[in-house]
Design an enzyme around this catalytic site. Structure first.
Site, PDB file in Angstrom:
ATOM      1  N   PRO A 117       0.830  -1.209   0.000  1.00  0.00           N
ATOM      2  CA  PRO A 117       0.000   0.000   0.000  1.00  0.00           C
ATOM      3  C   PRO A 117       0.863   1.257   0.000  1.00  0.00           C
ATOM      4  CG  PRO A 117      -0.690  -1.535   1.717  1.00  0.00           C
ATOM      5  CD  PRO A 117       0.607  -2.042   1.189  1.00  0.00           C
ATOM      6  N   MET A 118       0.475   2.224  -0.811  1.00  0.00           N
ATOM      7  CA  MET A 118       1.178   3.505  -0.872  1.00  0.00           C
ATOM      8  C   MET A 118       0.153   4.629  -0.898  1.00  0.00           C
ATOM      9  SD  MET A 118       4.231   2.818  -3.647  1.00  0.00           S
ATOM     10  CE  MET A 118       3.358   1.710  -4.774  1.00  0.00           C
ATOM     11  N   GLN A 130      -7.340  -2.124   1.187  1.00  0.00           N
ATOM     12  CA  GLN A 130      -6.878  -1.892   2.554  1.00  0.00           C
ATOM     13  C   GLN A 130      -7.806  -0.877   3.216  1.00  0.00           C
ATOM     14  OE1 GLN A 130      -3.479   0.580   3.985  1.00  0.00           O
ATOM     15  NE2 GLN A 130      -2.511  -1.410   4.414  1.00  0.00           N
ATOM     16  N   HIS A 137      -5.726  -1.960   8.126  1.00  0.00           N
ATOM     17  CA  HIS A 137      -4.530  -1.158   8.389  1.00  0.00           C
ATOM     18  C   HIS A 137      -4.380  -1.032   9.909  1.00  0.00           C
ATOM     19  CE1 HIS A 137      -1.490   1.838   8.366  1.00  0.00           C
ATOM     20  NE2 HIS A 137      -1.731   2.334   7.149  1.00  0.00           N
ATOM     21  N   TYR A 193      -2.147   4.759  13.325  1.00  0.00           N
ATOM     22  CA  TYR A 193      -3.552   5.046  13.059  1.00  0.00           C
ATOM     23  C   TYR A 193      -4.419   4.310  14.090  1.00  0.00           C
ATOM     24  CZ  TYR A 193      -1.746   7.202   8.846  1.00  0.00           C
ATOM     25  OH  TYR A 193      -1.053   8.018   7.976  1.00  0.00           O
ATOM     26  N   GLY A 239      11.822  -1.922   3.084  1.00  0.00           N
ATOM     27  CA  GLY A 239      13.243  -1.783   2.804  1.00  0.00           C
ATOM     28  C   GLY A 239      13.825  -2.765   1.817  1.00  0.00           C
ATOM     29  N   ARG A 263       8.459   1.505  -2.717  1.00  0.00           N
ATOM     30  CA  ARG A 263       9.244   2.486  -3.457  1.00  0.00           C
ATOM     31  C   ARG A 263       9.866   1.943  -4.744  1.00  0.00           C
ATOM     32  NH1 ARG A 263      12.135   5.859   1.513  1.00  0.00           N
ATOM     33  NH2 ARG A 263      10.200   6.913   2.214  1.00  0.00           N
TER      34      ARG A 263
END
Length: 351
Positions: free
Chosen positions: A27-28, A105, A176, A181, A296, A319
């Protein structure tokens, strides 16, 4: 071209789903929503592009679940009204046409909501998050501790959003429960509420458990994933005081409450925690079952290392895919990989 057994075209299984491989788009936060929460016209081709380039699973950016207090940021898409169903159907159809699966999500912002978005700002406690919001840099608002009635409304909102996800054609749902959150705030040991929703790990896990149960009932047949991280948006160094014991308890509780899939997010998937194993390894050992590991990872070799661990069903990358929608083909062919640079997430979806 490298021959990679872990990322080959041989089907992979996840929560009863057959996927083309063991790679997921994480998710982005791409701010894909219009003012009313409908996905923008670019959303379907944006997600379909990842599918066309061969990923097995796509997880949407976080979708808000109600119009009361759940929106986290401006231009966030939602599944909060029945109108949103029609907005998401072309997206799921486009992904399916390219041979991939897609999860919705679901998120409640809690105390990390951008000021001015919601009628209420609700949190586990009445304490504001530290620092400023990620989107506008405003001071984090001071929330109201959610009452018992409001907690039940939040649960009902997730159930309604799950029904809409099923109707819109999603292949699964992810909750999520990460990064500070609402669900994550309830889970963290800073939740010192004096009622049945705070204090002990059993009480702090109650909301997550109720949400998993309600979503499963609302969307029967869909696999349910739960995304967890230790760190929060406002507290990157957060670690529970009990560390390993708490992590084991949380993962066991989530699995027992009905999480078909655990999705463990860290800043460095391959980096061991102070107790000697990675967070994904802790989850796989303490709560066996399908597990997605992410955070990562930037190369096929790193993905292979994670996928070689017992219990890791998939790896999720953000990313690398954001900068290279065709990251799989480029990586396998040894072609140059475009580096992620800060701010790419704010660029147009199809740039």
């Amino acid at each position: 071209m490298q021959n990679n057994s872990y990322l080959s075209s041989a089907p992979a299984l996840l929560g009863g789903l057959s996927l083309r491989n063991r790679l997921a788009v994480a998710p982005m936060s791409r701010m894909q929503g219009q003012d009313d929460g409908l996905p923008s016209p670019d959303t379907a081709p944006y997600y379909a592009r990842y599918a066309r380039h061969g990923v097995g699973l796509i997880i949407t950016e976080a979708l808000y679940t109600d119009d009361i207090a759940s929106r986290a940021y401006f231009n966030q898409p939602g599944l909060a009204t029945d109108r949103h169903i029609e907005g998401w159907r072309p997206v799921t159809a486009a992904v399916h046409a390219e041979g991939s699966k897609i999860f919705a999500q679901l998120q409640h912002a809690g105390r990390l909501a951008e000021p001015g978005l919601n009628r209420l700002v609700l949190g586990a406690t009445g304490r504001a998050a530290t620092g400023t919001t990620w989107q506008t840099g405003a001071a984090n608002p001071t929330p109201t501790a959610a009452t018992e009635e409001q907690i039940e409304e939040i649960i009902a909102g997730f159930a309604a959003a799950a029904r809409r996800a099923l109707a819109a054609g999603f292949d699964g749902i992810e909750l999520h429960g990460a990064r500070g959150y609402l669900i994550h705030e309830f889970l963290n040991d800073g939740n010192d509420r004096g009622d049945a929703w705070g204090g002990s790990i059993e009480n702090r896990s109650r909301l997550a458990g109720r949400l998993l149960e309600s979503v499963r009932e609302a969307a029967p047949g869909l696999p349910i994933a739960f995304n967890y991280s230790m760190y929060a948006m406002d507290e990157y160094a957060y670690r529970p005081r009990a560390e390993l014991a708490e992590m084991e308890a949380i993962f066991r509780t989530l699995r027992q409450a009905g999480a078909d899939i655990l999705h463990v997010s860290t800043r460095r998937t391959l980096r061991p925690e102070p107790w000697g194993e990675t967070l994904a390894q802790t989850a796989a050992r303490s709560a066996p079952g399908p597990l997605i590991a992410g955070g990562g990872l930037s190369s096929l070799a790193e993905c292979e290392r994670a996928l070689a661990w017992p219990g890791i069903a998939m790896v999720a990358l953000a990313r690398p895919f954001l900068a290279n929608p065709d990251w799989i083909a480029r990586s396998q062919a040894g072609q140059p990989i475009r580096e992620y640079t800060p701010g790419m997430e704010r660029q147009p979806l199809l740039s």
